[in-house]
Design a protein around this motif. Structure first.
Motif, PDB file in Angstrom:
ATOM      1  N   SER A 117      84.875 -32.479 -46.781  1.00  0.00           N
ATOM      2  CA  SER A 117      85.193 -32.537 -45.848  1.00  0.00           C
ATOM      3  C   SER A 117      84.388 -31.987 -44.982  1.00  0.00           C
ATOM      4  O   SER A 117      83.484 -30.398 -44.596  1.00  0.00           O
ATOM      5  CB  SER A 117      86.980 -32.190 -46.006  1.00  0.00           C
ATOM      6  N   ASN A 118      84.104 -32.482 -43.715  1.00  0.00           N
ATOM      7  CA  ASN A 118      83.404 -32.364 -42.109  1.00  0.00           C
ATOM      8  C   ASN A 118      84.667 -31.126 -41.297  1.00  0.00           C
ATOM      9  O   ASN A 118      84.338 -30.254 -40.969  1.00  0.00           O
ATOM     10  CB  ASN A 118      83.419 -33.362 -41.744  1.00  0.00           C
ATOM     11  N   VAL A 119      85.686 -30.826 -42.191  1.00  0.00           N
ATOM     12  CA  VAL A 119      85.836 -29.572 -41.662  1.00  0.00           C
ATOM     13  C   VAL A 119      86.365 -28.339 -42.366  1.00  0.00           C
ATOM     14  O   VAL A 119      87.109 -27.785 -42.088  1.00  0.00           O
ATOM     15  CB  VAL A 119      88.224 -30.382 -40.999  1.00  0.00           C
ATOM     16  N   ALA A 123      90.904 -28.996 -44.914  1.00  0.00           N
ATOM     17  CA  ALA A 123      91.218 -30.707 -45.593  1.00  0.00           C
ATOM     18  C   ALA A 123      91.873 -29.901 -46.781  1.00  0.00           C
ATOM     19  O   ALA A 123      92.975 -31.066 -47.227  1.00  0.00           O
ATOM     20  CB  ALA A 123      89.890 -31.114 -45.659  1.00  0.00           C
TER      21      ALA A 123
END
Length: 234
Positions: A117-119, A123
């Motif tokens: 995930s880009n976080v 996530a």
């Protein structure tokens, strides 16, 4: 992660005023009729679908226009972005967590996806092995075999078997191309259809003919009782 940076820029581009005339009606259509409110997760899902898959006048997507407009993109950036033209939507069972990634089994195509995930790993906080997620994935070009969550991610508890089965069936019937991502199962389907056709020809003496509907229907029923057919007969 460069993919995360590119996705953020793409989303900002897709939500710019130049696309309001197409995106706003989609959001309004999905909102509650009385209060014109839209669930946050559903809003993200609609925006993500709009950016990656919605066809604008002329046939291009927002993604296509973003790539065409950004002359500063490297060859790798372009290849990464264009790889997102075919996102994988599915209902995923969490097989395990591995560092920042989660290994997910897609119940629609029966394939595993190593997913980021880009976080980061936050996530996947709150979900554990055996839980289920509904989301879309896009490939991470810089890491072969890796995927990234794209858009909203909603979860189902382990006990939601009926709801999960209904969600999988809906995706498989409304977007059959999702099922065909698995080459082994696709070949199994073709093989079963070949076997069905051979059984039909053996029973009926040929692969075509003319007869009153009541007689044809009776013969098909007799053949089906001998071997359940998976192929559709028109």
């Amino acid at each position: 992660m460069r993919s995360a940076e590119l996705k953020g820029q793409l989303v900002a581009f897709g939500q710019s005023t130049r696309f309001d005339r197409w995106l706003t009606p989609l959001l309004l259509e999905a909102a509650e009729p009385e209060r014109q409110l839209l669930d946050g997760g559903e809003e993200i899902r609609i925006i993500d679908h709009f950016i990656l898959r919605y066809r604008l006048p002329g046939g291009a997507t927002v993604l296509d226009r973003f790539v065409a407009r950004r002359k500063d993109l490297t060859a790798v950036d372009r290849e990464t972005l264009l790889g997102w033209r075919d996102p994988v939507e599915g209902i995923f069972e969490i097989q395990r967590k591995d560092g920042d990634a989660a290994v997910l089994l897609n119940l629609v195509d029966n394939l595993e996806y190593r997913t980021y995930s880009n976080v980061g790993r936050t996530a996947f906080r709150g979900v554990s092995k055996g839980c289920f997620l509904h989301t879309c994935l896009v490939p991470v070009h810089s890491a072969g075999g890796a995927w990234m969550v794209s858009g909203a991610m909603s979860s189902y508890p382990k006990c939601s078997a009926t709801e999960i089965a209904q969600a999988v069936l809906h995706l498989a019937t409304s977007q059959p191309e999702l099922v065909f991502r698995n080459p082994e199962e696709l070949e199994q389907g073709w093989q079963r259809m070949r076997e069905d056709r051979a059984a039909f020809v053996e029973f009926c003496g040929g692969d075509e003919g003319a007869a009153p509907w009541c007689l044809s229907n009776r013969r098909l029923s007799q053949c089906a009782r001998r071997r359940p057919l998976t192929a559709t007969v028109h």
